[in-house]
Design a protein around this motif. Structure first.
Motif, PDB file in Angstrom:
ATOM      1  N   LEU A   1       2.546  -0.731 -17.511  1.00  0.00           N
ATOM      2  CA  LEU A   1       1.373   0.107 -17.268  1.00  0.00           C
ATOM      3  C   LEU A   1       0.665   0.518 -18.558  1.00  0.00           C
ATOM      4  N   LEU A   2       1.433   0.891 -19.575  1.00  0.00           N
ATOM      5  CA  LEU A   2       0.862   1.471 -20.778  1.00  0.00           C
ATOM      6  C   LEU A   2      -0.282   0.641 -21.362  1.00  0.00           C
ATOM      7  N   PRO A   3      -0.071  -0.631 -21.715  1.00  0.00           N
ATOM      8  CA  PRO A   3      -1.172  -1.389 -22.320  1.00  0.00           C
ATOM      9  C   PRO A   3      -2.307  -1.682 -21.352  1.00  0.00           C
ATOM     10  N   ASN A   4      -2.021  -1.781 -20.087  1.00  0.00           N
ATOM     11  CA  ASN A   4      -3.071  -2.097 -19.120  1.00  0.00           C
ATOM     12  C   ASN A   4      -3.956  -0.892 -18.822  1.00  0.00           C
ATOM     13  N   LEU A   5      -3.372   0.286 -18.782  1.00  0.00           N
ATOM     14  CA  LEU A   5      -4.174   1.486 -18.533  1.00  0.00           C
ATOM     15  C   LEU A   5      -5.076   1.825 -19.714  1.00  0.00           C
ATOM     16  N   THR A   6      -4.648   1.482 -20.921  1.00  0.00           N
ATOM     17  CA  THR A   6      -5.453   1.814 -22.099  1.00  0.00           C
ATOM     18  C   THR A   6      -6.791   1.080 -22.124  1.00  0.00           C
TER      19      THR A   6
ATOM     20  N   ASN B   1       2.138  -7.186   6.582  1.00  0.00           N
ATOM     21  CA  ASN B   1       1.100  -8.075   7.112  1.00  0.00           C
ATOM     22  C   ASN B   1       0.841  -9.290   6.239  1.00  0.00           C
ATOM     23  N   ALA B   2       1.682  -9.513   5.251  1.00  0.00           N
ATOM     24  CA  ALA B   2       1.489 -10.636   4.342  1.00  0.00           C
ATOM     25  C   ALA B   2       2.821 -11.035   3.733  1.00  0.00           C
ATOM     26  N   LEU B   3       2.901 -12.302   3.311  1.00  0.00           N
ATOM     27  CA  LEU B   3       4.107 -12.743   2.611  1.00  0.00           C
ATOM     28  C   LEU B   3       4.039 -12.287   1.157  1.00  0.00           C
ATOM     29  N   GLY B   4       5.140 -12.419   0.454  1.00  0.00           N
ATOM     30  CA  GLY B   4       5.143 -12.114  -0.969  1.00  0.00           C
ATOM     31  C   GLY B   4       6.084 -11.002  -1.380  1.00  0.00           C
ATOM     32  N   GLY B   5       6.461 -10.116  -0.440  1.00  0.00           N
ATOM     33  CA  GLY B   5       7.386  -9.045  -0.781  1.00  0.00           C
ATOM     34  C   GLY B   5       6.865  -8.179  -1.913  1.00  0.00           C
ATOM     35  N   THR B   6       7.645  -8.085  -2.981  1.00  0.00           N
ATOM     36  CA  THR B   6       7.284  -7.286  -4.148  1.00  0.00           C
ATOM     37  C   THR B   6       5.887  -7.610  -4.653  1.00  0.00           C
ATOM     38  N   TRP B   7       5.539  -8.894  -4.620  1.00  0.00           N
ATOM     39  CA  TRP B   7       4.291  -9.350  -5.240  1.00  0.00           C
ATOM     40  C   TRP B   7       3.091  -9.120  -4.350  1.00  0.00           C
ATOM     41  N   ASP B   8       3.312  -8.660  -3.152  1.00  0.00           N
ATOM     42  CA  ASP B   8       2.207  -8.191  -2.313  1.00  0.00           C
ATOM     43  C   ASP B   8       2.176  -6.668  -2.244  1.00  0.00           C
ATOM     44  N   LEU B   9       3.343  -6.045  -2.370  1.00  0.00           N
ATOM     45  CA  LEU B   9       3.439  -4.588  -2.243  1.00  0.00           C
ATOM     46  C   LEU B   9       2.852  -3.867  -3.450  1.00  0.00           C
ATOM     47  N   PHE B  10       3.279  -4.255  -4.649  1.00  0.00           N
ATOM     48  CA  PHE B  10       2.871  -3.530  -5.851  1.00  0.00           C
ATOM     49  C   PHE B  10       1.472  -3.953  -6.286  1.00  0.00           C
ATOM     50  N   ARG B  11       0.613  -2.955  -6.514  1.00  0.00           N
ATOM     51  CA  ARG B  11      -0.782  -3.223  -6.887  1.00  0.00           C
ATOM     52  C   ARG B  11      -1.201  -2.472  -8.148  1.00  0.00           C
ATOM     53  N   TYR B  12      -0.263  -1.923  -8.889  1.00  0.00           N
ATOM     54  CA  TYR B  12      -0.651  -1.150 -10.062  1.00  0.00           C
ATOM     55  C   TYR B  12      -1.172  -2.076 -11.163  1.00  0.00           C
ATOM     56  N   PRO B  13      -1.990  -1.554 -12.078  1.00  0.00           N
ATOM     57  CA  PRO B  13      -2.603  -2.396 -13.114  1.00  0.00           C
ATOM     58  C   PRO B  13      -1.564  -3.124 -13.967  1.00  0.00           C
ATOM     59  N   GLY B  14      -1.730  -4.434 -14.055  1.00  0.00           N
ATOM     60  CA  GLY B  14      -0.866  -5.240 -14.919  1.00  0.00           C
ATOM     61  C   GLY B  14       0.410  -5.717 -14.278  1.00  0.00           C
ATOM     62  N   ILE B  15       0.648  -5.432 -12.977  1.00  0.00           N
ATOM     63  CA  ILE B  15       1.885  -5.829 -12.328  1.00  0.00           C
ATOM     64  C   ILE B  15       2.194  -7.302 -12.650  1.00  0.00           C
TER      65      ILE B  15
ATOM     66  N   GLU C   1      -5.916   2.198  -4.332  1.00  0.00           N
ATOM     67  CA  GLU C   1      -6.867   1.151  -4.697  1.00  0.00           C
ATOM     68  C   GLU C   1      -8.148   1.725  -5.304  1.00  0.00           C
ATOM     69  N   ASP C   2      -8.500   2.952  -4.904  1.00  0.00           N
ATOM     70  CA  ASP C   2      -9.755   3.542  -5.358  1.00  0.00           C
ATOM     71  C   ASP C   2      -9.574   4.487  -6.549  1.00  0.00           C
ATOM     72  N   LEU C   3      -8.431   4.430  -7.218  1.00  0.00           N
ATOM     73  CA  LEU C   3      -8.189   5.358  -8.320  1.00  0.00           C
ATOM     74  C   LEU C   3      -9.115   5.040  -9.504  1.00  0.00           C
ATOM     75  N   ASP C   4      -9.865   6.028  -9.920  1.00  0.00           N
ATOM     76  CA  ASP C   4     -10.743   5.892 -11.079  1.00  0.00           C
ATOM     77  C   ASP C   4     -10.100   6.641 -12.250  1.00  0.00           C
ATOM     78  N   TYR C   5      -9.592   5.894 -13.216  1.00  0.00           N
ATOM     79  CA  TYR C   5      -8.935   6.531 -14.355  1.00  0.00           C
ATOM     80  C   TYR C   5      -9.697   6.302 -15.661  1.00  0.00           C
ATOM     81  N   GLU C   6     -10.937   5.844 -15.555  1.00  0.00           N
ATOM     82  CA  GLU C   6     -11.738   5.609 -16.746  1.00  0.00           C
ATOM     83  C   GLU C   6     -11.947   6.916 -17.506  1.00  0.00           C
ATOM     84  N   ASN C   7     -11.698   6.857 -18.815  1.00  0.00           N
ATOM     85  CA  ASN C   7     -11.860   7.999 -19.719  1.00  0.00           C
ATOM     86  C   ASN C   7     -10.942   9.179 -19.362  1.00  0.00           C
ATOM     87  N   GLN C   8      -9.870   8.907 -18.641  1.00  0.00           N
ATOM     88  CA  GLN C   8      -8.912   9.948 -18.276  1.00  0.00           C
ATOM     89  C   GLN C   8      -7.725   9.924 -19.238  1.00  0.00           C
TER      90      GLN C   8
END
Length: 491
Positions: free
Chosen positions: A196-201, A45-59, A175-182
């Motif tokens: 992912l490593l530095p962004n999740l920390t 439903n949007a342009l961008g391919g990879t850059w619209d699909l991936f939403r993990y922290p720090g992509i 989108e709703d993943l809460d990983y604070e203090n996990q």
């Protein structure tokens, strides 16, 4: 008989995919073959391919944006490495600037495409929001990338189904993943894990990157002084060209150095890691890969953020094979160390697939891409009037995609001038040619996806791509008749 071009949903060119390859191809068509009608079919439903699909922290991109961006729409920021949302905005801005956004049909997923020699056109069956639609085109451009958007590479991890916490693949980040203090364990060692490593920390209690084998992690400045001063000293247009060439050449020269002097390159990268790791942290085994640099892509760490979170004690790296995953623990082979995560992230790679999984046929006969060679890295053996947009493994993807797009416009212009309706690459009978992988990396997901990929050969014009300057010269001036069969059909 050639198909009537006044038929509804007929286009000179149909582009599949509105990612960076599709947008690039559309812009080149519009400027270099302006008489050609085209449309872009986008499954999402949007342009961008990879850059619209991936939403993990720090992509982010692990290629610099000066070469990853378009030459006709230069990246003008001083930061060389950009995050996914910034790249998405850049693509949207470029599409709007060239009016390409108006030519995209969203929720149009290609199901099958058949080339008819009698009608001299492609017939495309498309799922448009659950409704079947049909399109026809004289030429088809596949800008779909090389991995499956709908499923990830399956990871065989003993007992992973027993785990009572959350198991997540980065490709489908909630989108709703809460990983604070996990406590988080990332399984994998590629670019996604290193991102992912530095962004999740920033929120997690602690993050462990669990890798079966190490990779090379290289710190690079996120902001480029070269770009900053070049823009200060030169006019904008000239500055963008100089910056793009400089970044391409610097990366290419380092790649050639690594290939020519692998032992020296390994020593340099080992020293680079040792200087940035926490005091007393052993380089072996976690930062001493068994393979030579550029046998797999080097992982980029902007401003050394990966190493910084290790120095701060927010994360660690463990190199071991998984023995068993239980309800609450990860047990390791040959080690008493036990990991007790709340969340497991399986950053184990992508599942390779071509043409978005669509069924491609020629006169009703299925085309198995793994049995075909790629002609100059652009067209597929025995498949008429079709181009497959390919990038590089040792440079920015867009460089290769743009070389392909410029070849396509040149071919289309020649076909129109000479009244040619069909161009199909053929390997001549009796040709002795060694098969080579089209992607020259030993990464696990590429090795496992070999059966989905076309091949290269050891002779021209079937050689795989490896050097942008040669490929762009070939696209603009090279021989387009060698092993190419042209046909003229009249109405």
């Amino acid at each position: 008989m050639v198909y009537a071009k006044d038929t509804p949903n007929f286009y000179d060119v149909i582009i599949i995919g509105a990612g960076i390859s599709g947008i690039n191809a559309a812009c080149r068509l519009q400027t270099q073959s302006p008489y050609r009608t085209f449309t872009i079919l986008e499954a999402r439903n949007a342009l961008g391919g990879t850059w619209d699909l991936f939403r993990y922290p720090g992509i982010r991109s692990d290629s610099d944006l000066y070469t990853f961006g378009f030459p006709f729409s230069p990246w003008t920021e001083n930061r060389a490495i950009a995050d996914g949302p910034s790249i998405k905005r850049y693509l949207m801005k470029t599409a709007a600037k060239y009016g390409i956004d108006k030519d995209i049909r969203y929720h149009h997923k290609l199901q099958s495409a058949n080339w008819s020699t009698d009608e001299q056109c492609w017939s495309l069956r498309v799922d448009a929001s659950g409704e079947e639609k049909h399109f026809r085109a004289s030429f088809m451009v596949l800008g779909t990338g090389y991995y499956d958007y709908n499923s990830a590479l399956p990871a065989t991890i003993q007992g992973i189904d027993n785990f009572k916490g959350k198991v997540i693949h980065p490709q489908f980040w909630p989108e709703d993943l809460d990983y604070e203090n996990q406590k988080i364990v990332i399984i994998g060692s590629g670019a996604t894990a290193v991102t992912l490593l530095p962004n999740l920390t920033q929120k997690a209690a602690h993050v462990t990157m669990l890798q079966r084998s190490p990779t090379y992690v290289v710190s690079v400045p996120q902001w480029s002084l070269l770009a900053y001063w070049t823009r200060r000293l030169l006019p904008q247009g000239l500055a963008c060209t100089v910056i793009r060439i400089a970044f391409f050449l610097l990366q290419w020269l380092y790649f050639k150095f690594c290939q020519a002097f692998p032992v020296r390159a390994k020593k340099g990268l080992r020293k680079h890691a040792a200087e940035q790791l926490p005091k007393g942290f052993p380089v072996d085994p976690s930062f001493q890969p068994s393979y030579n640099p550029w046998d797999q892509r080097l992982c980029v760490s902007p401003d050394g953020d990966f190493y910084q979170c290790l120095r701060e004690g927010k994360a660690d790296v463990v190199t071991a094979r998984i023995k068993q995953v239980t309800e609450t623990e990860i047990l390791l082979e040959g080690s008493d160390k036990v990991l007790r995560p709340d969340i497991i992230i399986t950053a184990t790679g992508l599942k390779l697939i071509w043409a978005g999984g669509a069924k491609i046929t020629v006169d009703g006969e299925p085309v198995k891409l793994a049995d075909k060679h790629m002609w100059k890295g652009v067209m597929i053996q025995d498949v008429p009037n079709a181009a497959l947009m390919m990038g590089y493994t040792n440079a920015s993807w867009t460089l290769g995609a743009d070389a392909s797009a410029q070849f396509v416009t040149r071919l289309l212009n020649r076909m129109k001038k000479e009244g040619i309706s069909q161009a199909v690459p053929r390997v001549e009978k009796g040709t002795v040619m060694k098969d080579l992988p089209i992607l020259n990396l030993s990464s696990t997901y590429i090795v496992e996806g070999k059966g989905e990929m076309p091949k290269a050969g050891d002779r021209a014009p079937w050689l795989r791509r490896s050097f942008y300057l040669r490929d762009i010269w070939e696209a603009k001036f090279g021989d387009i008749t060698q092993d190419m069969q042209f046909s003229r059909f009249s109405i």
